[in-house]
Design a protein around this motif. Structure first.
Motif, PDB file in Angstrom:
ATOM      1  N   PHE B  53      34.002  -3.800 -46.337  1.00  0.00           N
ATOM      2  CA  PHE B  53      35.322  -3.864 -45.801  1.00  0.00           C
ATOM      3  C   PHE B  53      35.509  -5.260 -45.297  1.00  0.00           C
ATOM      4  CE2 PHE B  53      34.420   0.609 -45.911  1.00  0.00           C
ATOM      5  CZ  PHE B  53      35.608   1.054 -46.588  1.00  0.00           C
ATOM      6  N   VAL B  71      31.113  -7.270 -54.374  1.00  0.00           N
ATOM      7  CA  VAL B  71      31.377  -6.024 -54.842  1.00  0.00           C
ATOM      8  C   VAL B  71      32.199  -5.357 -53.978  1.00  0.00           C
ATOM      9  CG1 VAL B  71      30.023  -3.956 -55.485  1.00  0.00           C
ATOM     10  CG2 VAL B  71      29.226  -6.060 -55.848  1.00  0.00           C
ATOM     11  N   ALA B  72      33.391  -4.592 -54.403  1.00  0.00           N
ATOM     12  CA  ALA B  72      34.170  -4.055 -53.582  1.00  0.00           C
ATOM     13  C   ALA B  72      33.864  -2.593 -53.006  1.00  0.00           C
ATOM     14  CB  ALA B  72      35.487  -3.530 -54.341  1.00  0.00           C
ATOM     15  N   PRO B  73      34.310  -2.131 -51.919  1.00  0.00           N
ATOM     16  CA  PRO B  73      33.861  -0.827 -51.419  1.00  0.00           C
ATOM     17  C   PRO B  73      33.430   0.215 -52.258  1.00  0.00           C
ATOM     18  CG  PRO B  73      35.475  -1.773 -49.958  1.00  0.00           C
ATOM     19  CD  PRO B  73      35.460  -2.860 -51.152  1.00  0.00           C
ATOM     20  N   LYS B  74      34.575   0.352 -53.063  1.00  0.00           N
ATOM     21  CA  LYS B  74      34.732   1.373 -54.259  1.00  0.00           C
ATOM     22  C   LYS B  74      33.389   1.495 -55.172  1.00  0.00           C
ATOM     23  CE  LYS B  74      37.914  -0.347 -57.595  1.00  0.00           C
ATOM     24  NZ  LYS B  74      37.376   0.180 -58.989  1.00  0.00           N
ATOM     25  N   THR B  78      27.712   3.017 -51.419  1.00  0.00           N
ATOM     26  CA  THR B  78      27.786   3.303 -49.785  1.00  0.00           C
ATOM     27  C   THR B  78      29.050   4.207 -49.707  1.00  0.00           C
ATOM     28  OG1 THR B  78      28.986   1.483 -49.291  1.00  0.00           O
ATOM     29  CG2 THR B  78      26.601   1.280 -49.102  1.00  0.00           C
ATOM     30  N   THR B  79      29.062   5.043 -48.823  1.00  0.00           N
ATOM     31  CA  THR B  79      30.076   5.956 -48.266  1.00  0.00           C
ATOM     32  C   THR B  79      30.150   5.905 -46.939  1.00  0.00           C
ATOM     33  OG1 THR B  79      29.343   7.790 -48.376  1.00  0.00           O
ATOM     34  CG2 THR B  79      30.558   7.207 -50.448  1.00  0.00           C
ATOM     35  N   GLY B 100      36.191  11.915 -53.924  1.00  0.00           N
ATOM     36  CA  GLY B 100      35.240  10.990 -54.392  1.00  0.00           C
ATOM     37  C   GLY B 100      34.810  11.259 -55.999  1.00  0.00           C
ATOM     38  N   MET B 103      37.478  10.742 -58.408  1.00  0.00           N
ATOM     39  CA  MET B 103      37.523   9.351 -58.752  1.00  0.00           C
ATOM     40  C   MET B 103      36.414   8.914 -59.819  1.00  0.00           C
ATOM     41  SD  MET B 103      39.962   8.230 -57.063  1.00  0.00           S
ATOM     42  CE  MET B 103      40.964   9.985 -57.225  1.00  0.00           C
TER      43      MET B 103
END
Lengths: 284, 332, 255
Positions: B53, B71-74, B78-79, B100, B103
């Protein structure tokens, strides 16, 4: 590419359509209109150029100055009367009417807001006309001997406007009043303020931004409106929008109409700066 | 699935302000690590950088050996369990937990089954059709945990997840969190400013202050053998006694020069490091112990905080012969 | 005080409802003029109005322009609000100002500007031109309502969705829009009523196919007639029904 850069690219992509639309169909047309206001007429042909003649004419021709002055007078009078009538109405609904009836009371107070704008002015014509409801009623009661001349006067225009804007302002002022915590008033009275002092020192300052925003919208909508003065005011005295429409219709004088519009815009801009300290346009 | 996290000289600057200053950490796979520190110490910034983030101004983050730059959060393994839970108010609990999986293109039936299993794991069996607003704070917390765990992350990030709960519920949730972590085996990185919470749940604690790592070790280590004065003070109450030339204010001591740190509960009548006769200046009964302020007769300007046994009958003016059982000397 | 308050309230209601009541009552006038005395009840004027092809065509045009232009304004406004609420963009204050600006400009000026540009590009007045103008006036409203509705709660949920693997369009479609359903619906219906009722832009930018307010305007030119009352009453009935439905299904739930 970094995450922040990707985010920014996405942001631009999302905002671009709205910005492009506003630029193409609002900013560009406005600039085109400003450019056109410096053109002249040769017969019925528009001659492009840079000639301030239209503006010179507006500020020297008594008819045009008169229209500008009429518009300003009517707008200021309408705005002041509307605020003065709407504030108590909103306050009564917010503080006097029991909570469970408030939504209904408010909905009722602004219901005619949702009728057609054109029809609303026309309805006032039926009420205020020489053979209208008011005259017939007053004659019938013996209050007056001759029908009053209300329609086709400035008074009719003002009444028509006030009717519309009282409803608009009641909505915005009510929304402001209802957000106030009742503890402000309690605290003030606890500290020894009278009802009136509570209002002038606490409630009014807290609702001022909402009132000013509503008053500004009233000003903008009122000074730019063609319908109400055209239907109710008749042609005895002209307002700026009526004059603009006359230029478009009768003579096809687009440059002069544009110059008049720029003057109208300038008046609105002045009003904006006069009230900008309290304006909250993004939270209407 | 579980993975370790390597943080290599990560710095984060906003203009002239430094939120993180060349932080390096090695978090083992399957470990429960707590980032602990006062507000503004950079712990949440570090968590945001691991989650994607925020991006570090310098340095890099590796998860399971993979560099996470760009690398984007998605797309990260990790969550996050957010502080305010961030449950989707317009979805049922089952829809929340299976979001999730949806997705990731998992079929409706499979994800419903998985969501129900996750809800059971956090003790919300059979409540899949409820909506978030029908739940209490502790229950929302559990749903947020189930939702983050449902996608089987390699690393779970928890941003002060228990901060909004009352004390009793918080203690209970700490135990459950620890139990769930043992069961799923995922690496947990947990942020908090509550040192008791940190000790209750962590395998290892990272103590942070002003954008730097002050200490990194198991709770026992960090509490009893702090590496810095900040850690010593942040982990619990501590008496700081200056030692100069082998002398403390109350007499000679056989320790190197520096600051002698003694926890209040480490001072007793049988302590090996001799303090001598002390006069009680204040005493209060705390239930589990008696909390007292004492002044050594040899050093009238020194005030020591002492936790005496429940049974100790002391009052203002009582004389006690005291010594320290455990202590650490810090030189900085 | 209490008596005074309720007296004021009652007087306000009389003032507010007077023209509407007169309008509706005289739409049933069994006579040529919608003014006193009231000569008896007839539904002839309604029959005449509903059988008027021009009026019905105008009504359909208005409805079409209102729905399409409001949808466009809503989508553009919502996406822009989402971008400004989510990403820190350079010049975001300026962009907010630009998007809100049309709210502070008279419709007449917007109409004249568009007419100027369309004339010089050789674009003829049409319902499309009117629709473009209506998007311009409703975009600020849709943007402002969407932007004001995007709180921290909203942002946190969007962040959680992204964290769980949602692509941006999925975040918008599955989280942002459903969470904002009530304000978005309110923005849409407000836009529809504004567009539906808008006169000056439609008047200047249409020619052969016109919208309802323009058609009513041309009816007025032939003087007072109960037929105009009947049209006005019908429009009022439709709007009020819409407002009441909105009140019950959108604003109730929003609370």
């Amino acid at each position: 590419m970094s995450l922040a850069a990707k985010d920014r690219r996405l942001g631009w992509g999302l905002i671009a359509p709205a910005l492009i639309w506003t630029a193409a169909f609002f900013i560009l047309p406005f600039l085109a209109m400003v450019a056109l206001s410096f053109a002249t007429m040769d017969g019925r042909e528009v001659v492009r150029g840079f000639d301030p003649g239209n503006y010179v004419r507006i500020f020297s021709d008594p008819t045009m100055l008169g229209a500008l002055w009429n518009s300003l007078e009517i707008t200021v009078v309408v705005t002041v009367i509307s605020v003065l009538l709407a504030y108590p109405l909103a306050a009564i609904i917010a503080f006097r009417v029991p909570a469970r009836w408030q939504r209904l009371a408010l909905l009722m107070a602004v219901l005619p807001f949702w009728t057609s704008y054109v029809v609303r002015s026309y309805s006032w014509l039926l009420v205020l006309g020489q053979n209208g409801v008011v005259n017939k009623a007053l004659l019938g009661l013996g209050v007056i001997a001759e029908p009053l001349e209300i329609a086709s006067t400035r008074a009719a225009t003002v009444i028509g406007f006030v009717h519309f804007f009282v409803m608009l302002l009641t909505l915005t002022i009510y929304a402001n009043l209802i957000q106030l915590s009742p503890n402000y008033a309690r605290a003030a009275q606890d500290l020894g303020a009278s009802r009136w002092q509570t209002f002038t020192h606490v409630i009014l300052p807290l609702t001022l931004p909402g009132v000013v925003t509503g008053a500004f919208l009233t000003f903008v909508l009122c000074i730019g409106d063609y319908i109400t003065p055209q239907i109710l005011g008749g042609n005895t005295e002209l307002t700026l929008p009526q004059l603009i429409m006359l230029q478009l219709g009768r003579s096809g004088n687009f440059p002069l109409a544009s110059a008049l519009s720029v003057v109208l815009m300038a008046v609105v801009t002045l009003a904006y700066f006069a009230s900008s300290r309290w304006l909250r346009l993004d939270r209407v | 699935m579980t993975a370790g996290v390597s943080i290599e000289r990560v710095s984060q600057r906003y203009g002239t302000a430094t939120a993180l200053d060349a932080v390096s950490l090695e978090i083992e796979a399957g470990e429960f690590v707590v980032l602990l520190g006062p507000s503004g110490c950079g712990k949440t910034t570090l968590l945001n950088i691991i989650g994607g983030f925020a991006e570090p101004t310098e340095g890099r983050v590796l998860i399971g050996g993979r560099d996470m730059a760009g690398v984007a959060p998605k797309d990260r393994p990790t969550t996050t369990v957010f502080q305010d839970y961030a449950l989707f108010p317009h979805m049922s609990l089952r829809e929340n937990v299976s979001f999730g999986l949806r997705m990731r293109g998992i079929s409706r039936a499979d994800r419903a089954a998985k969501a129900d299993a996750m809800l059971a794991l956090v003790g919300l069996e059979g409540r899949g059709d409820r909506r978030p607003h029908e739940l209490s704070g502790g229950q929302r917390q559990r749903v947020a945990l189930a939702r983050a765990l449902a996608v089987e992350p390699e690393v779970l990030l928890l941003d002060e997840p228990l901060g909004a709960l009352d004390l009793k519920l918080r203690r209970q949730m700490q135990e459950e969190l620890k139990a769930i972590q043992r069961r799923v085996g995922t690496t947990f990185v947990h942020v908090t400013h509550d040192q008791e919470e940190a000790m209750a749940i962590a395998d290892r604690i990272v103590v942070m202050n002003a954008g730097r790592v002050e200490d990194f070790g198991p709770p026992r280590e960090v509490y009893l053998r702090p590496k810095t004065l900040f850690t010593a003070g942040f982990m619990g109450e501590v008496n700081r006694v200056p030692v100069v030339g082998g002398h403390a204010p109350f007499g000679p001591v056989a320790v190197p020069d520096g600051t002698l740190c003694i926890r209040p509960e480490a001072i007793s009548a049988k302590g090996s490091l001799h303090i001598g006769l002390c006069r009680v200046t204040e005493a209060a009964f705390f239930g589990t112990h008696v909390r007292a302020h004492v002044t050594p007769l040899a050093a009238p300007d020194l005030a020591l905080l002492v936790h005496l046994p429940q049974s100790a009958a002391v009052e203002v003016g009582t004389l006690l012969d005291l010594g320290a059982e455990a202590f650490v000397v810090l030189t900085e | 005080m209490r008596v005074l308050s309720y007296t004021y309230l009652a007087l306000a209601y009389v003032f507010v409802f007077l023209p509407v009541v007169v309008l509706v009552v005289f739409s049933f006038q069994d006579g040529r003029l919608p003014i006193p005395p009231f000569k008896g009840v007839t539904l002839d004027w309604y029959a005449k109005v509903l059988g008027d092809d021009d009026l019905m065509a105008a009504l359909l045009n208005s409805l079409m322009v209102a729905v399409v232009s409001s949808l466009v304004a809503l989508v553009l406004g919502f996406l822009a609000a989402h971008a400004l609420a989510r990403v820190r963009l350079p010049g975001s204050v300026l962009m907010r100002g630009v998007l809100i600006a049309p709210m502070a400009v008279s419709y007449l000026i917007i109409a004249l500007g568009l007419l100027t540009v369309f004339n010089s590009l050789g674009i003829r007045p049409s319902l499309w031109a009117t629709g473009i103008g209506h998007v311009v006036i409703n975009l600020p409203l849709c943007f402002a309502i969407s932007y004001a509705a995007m709180g921290d709660h909203q942002k946190a949920a969007e962040r959680a969705a992204r964290d769980l693997g949602a692509a941006e369009w999925q975040v918008l479609a599955l989280v942002s829009a459903p969470m904002l359903a009530a304000p978005l619906a309110a923005a849409f219906f407000l836009s529809v009523t504004f567009s539906w009722d808008e006169f000056i832009i439609a008047f200047l930018l249409t020619r052969f196919d016109v919208t309802l307010p323009v058609e009513i305007w041309s009816m007025l030119k032939s003087g007072l007639s109960p037929a105009t009352n009947a049209v006005g009453s019908l429009v009022f009935l439709v709007s009020v029904t819409l407002v009441i439905l909105l009140e019950i299904f959108v604003f109730r739930r929003a609370k």
